[in-house]
Design a protein around this motif. Structure first.
Motif, PDB file in Angstrom:
ATOM      1  N   THR A  26      94.698  13.373 -27.332  1.00 49.70           N
ATOM      2  CA  THR A  26      95.846  14.286 -27.438  1.00 49.70           C
ATOM      3  C   THR A  26      96.367  14.820 -26.103  1.00 49.70           C
ATOM      4  OG1 THR A  26      94.411  16.167 -27.946  1.00 49.70           O
ATOM      5  CG2 THR A  26      95.343  14.972 -29.817  1.00 49.70           C
ATOM      6  N   PRO A  27      95.556  14.966 -25.046  1.00 51.44           N
ATOM      7  CA  PRO A  27      96.146  15.431 -23.778  1.00 51.44           C
ATOM      8  C   PRO A  27      96.997  14.379 -23.064  1.00 51.44           C
ATOM      9  CG  PRO A  27      93.777  15.861 -23.832  1.00 51.44           C
ATOM     10  CD  PRO A  27      94.091  14.963 -24.981  1.00 51.44           C
ATOM     11  N   PHE A  28      96.961  13.129 -23.545  1.00 50.97           N
ATOM     12  CA  PHE A  28      97.576  12.033 -22.812  1.00 50.97           C
ATOM     13  C   PHE A  28      98.739  11.354 -23.535  1.00 50.97           C
ATOM     14  CE2 PHE A  28      92.902  12.025 -22.185  1.00 50.97           C
ATOM     15  CZ  PHE A  28      92.899  12.672 -20.964  1.00 50.97           C
ATOM     16  N   VAL A  29      98.926  11.657 -24.814  1.00 53.77           N
ATOM     17  CA  VAL A  29      99.951  10.976 -25.611  1.00 53.77           C
ATOM     18  C   VAL A  29     100.796  11.998 -26.371  1.00 53.77           C
ATOM     19  CG1 VAL A  29      98.544   8.887 -25.891  1.00 53.77           C
ATOM     20  CG2 VAL A  29      98.442  10.678 -27.630  1.00 53.77           C
ATOM     21  N   PRO A  30     102.038  11.631 -26.718  1.00 53.85           N
ATOM     22  CA  PRO A  30     102.837  12.520 -27.561  1.00 53.85           C
ATOM     23  C   PRO A  30     102.126  12.735 -28.911  1.00 53.85           C
ATOM     24  CG  PRO A  30     104.214  10.784 -26.634  1.00 53.85           C
ATOM     25  CD  PRO A  30     102.788  10.423 -26.336  1.00 53.85           C
ATOM     26  N   PRO A  31     102.356  13.864 -29.565  1.00 55.29           N
ATOM     27  CA  PRO A  31     101.692  14.134 -30.848  1.00 55.29           C
ATOM     28  C   PRO A  31     101.922  13.037 -31.886  1.00 55.29           C
ATOM     29  CG  PRO A  31     102.915  16.066 -30.109  1.00 55.29           C
ATOM     30  CD  PRO A  31     103.219  14.958 -29.144  1.00 55.29           C
ATOM     31  N   GLU A  32     103.103  12.405 -31.849  1.00 51.83           N
ATOM     32  CA  GLU A  32     103.406  11.343 -32.815  1.00 51.83           C
ATOM     33  C   GLU A  32     102.427  10.177 -32.701  1.00 51.83           C
ATOM     34  OE1 GLU A  32     107.372  13.231 -31.586  1.00 51.83           O
ATOM     35  OE2 GLU A  32     105.568  12.567 -30.561  1.00 51.83           O
ATOM     36  N   VAL A  33     101.928   9.932 -31.506  1.00 54.82           N
ATOM     37  CA  VAL A  33     101.025   8.797 -31.278  1.00 54.82           C
ATOM     38  C   VAL A  33      99.666   9.044 -31.909  1.00 54.82           C
ATOM     39  CG1 VAL A  33      99.823   7.419 -29.533  1.00 54.82           C
ATOM     40  CG2 VAL A  33     102.220   8.069 -29.190  1.00 54.82           C
ATOM     41  N   SER A  34      99.031  10.168 -31.567  1.00 51.16           N
ATOM     42  CA  SER A  34      97.700  10.423 -32.131  1.00 51.16           C
ATOM     43  C   SER A  34      97.771  10.593 -33.645  1.00 51.16           C
ATOM     44  CB  SER A  34      97.021  11.624 -31.468  1.00 51.16           C
ATOM     45  OG  SER A  34      97.830  12.756 -31.521  1.00 51.16           O
ATOM     46  N   LYS A  35      98.852  11.205 -34.126  1.00 47.00           N
ATOM     47  CA  LYS A  35      99.015  11.367 -35.570  1.00 47.00           C
ATOM     48  C   LYS A  35      99.142  10.014 -36.260  1.00 47.00           C
ATOM     49  CE  LYS A  35     101.733  13.714 -39.037  1.00 47.00           C
ATOM     50  NZ  LYS A  35     103.041  13.965 -39.514  1.00 47.00           N
TER      51      LYS A  35
END
Length: 165
Positions: free
Chosen positions: A141-150
């Motif tokens: 999560t510190p490295f990607v937009p929220p849409e990615v990890s979600k």
């Protein structure tokens, strides 16, 4: 003017988002071109990467997302794109991109290449490092937009790999 910002985006990072935001302010239209890149053995499959990138780019009205296979120069010519956008994080990226620039200019002399240095707060982020974090069940999560990890968590896009959110 139409610009193309290409990449494998495996996965799409905050660094990619930084370059996208800035290029969308410079150019009237930007195509975010998602490359299949099978030789790179992506962690996230082509269709899922394309969908993730579409979600991340949805806030930019002058940006469209298109998947592509084959040579980038062919994609640029088919779209009548006059500008290629590349992000650079450090001197190593710059050296590599200058080599690519010479090849692209040889294949498509009319092409202009714009290299945008990453903003300092994201200049250390690379997809390679994020993939390593994913492989070791770390928090991306510190490295990607929220849409990615979600998306990665909900769709289990990384076979045999759990994504911790």
């Amino acid at each position: 003017m139409l610009a193309v910002y290409p990449g494998t985006f495996d996965p799409f990072t905050l660094g990619h988002l930084d370059i996208l935001k800035r290029s969308s302010c410079i150019f009237s239209r930007v195509i975010l071109a998602v490359s299949e890149s099978p030789a790179k053995s992506p962690v996230v499959n082509f269709e899922d990467r394309t969908e993730i990138v579409k979600r991340c780019a949805s806030a930019f009205p002058n940006v469209s997302v298109e998947p592509f296979t084959g040579m980038l120069v062919d994609f640029l010519q088919e779209r009548n794109a006059g500008v290629l956008v590349r992000g650079i994080r450090n001197l190593f990226d710059c050296e590599y991109e200058l080599t690519l620039q010479a090849m692209y200019k040889k294949l498509m002399p009319s092409l202009e290449i714009v290299m945008l240095p990453a903003s300092p707060n994201v200049s250390f982020i690379s997809s390679t490092l994020v993939r390593d974090v994913i492989r070791h069940y770390g928090d991306i999560t510190p490295f990607v937009p929220p849409e990615v990890s979600k998306y990665l968590t909900e769709h289990e896009c990384t076979p045999g790999i759990r994504v911790r959110s």
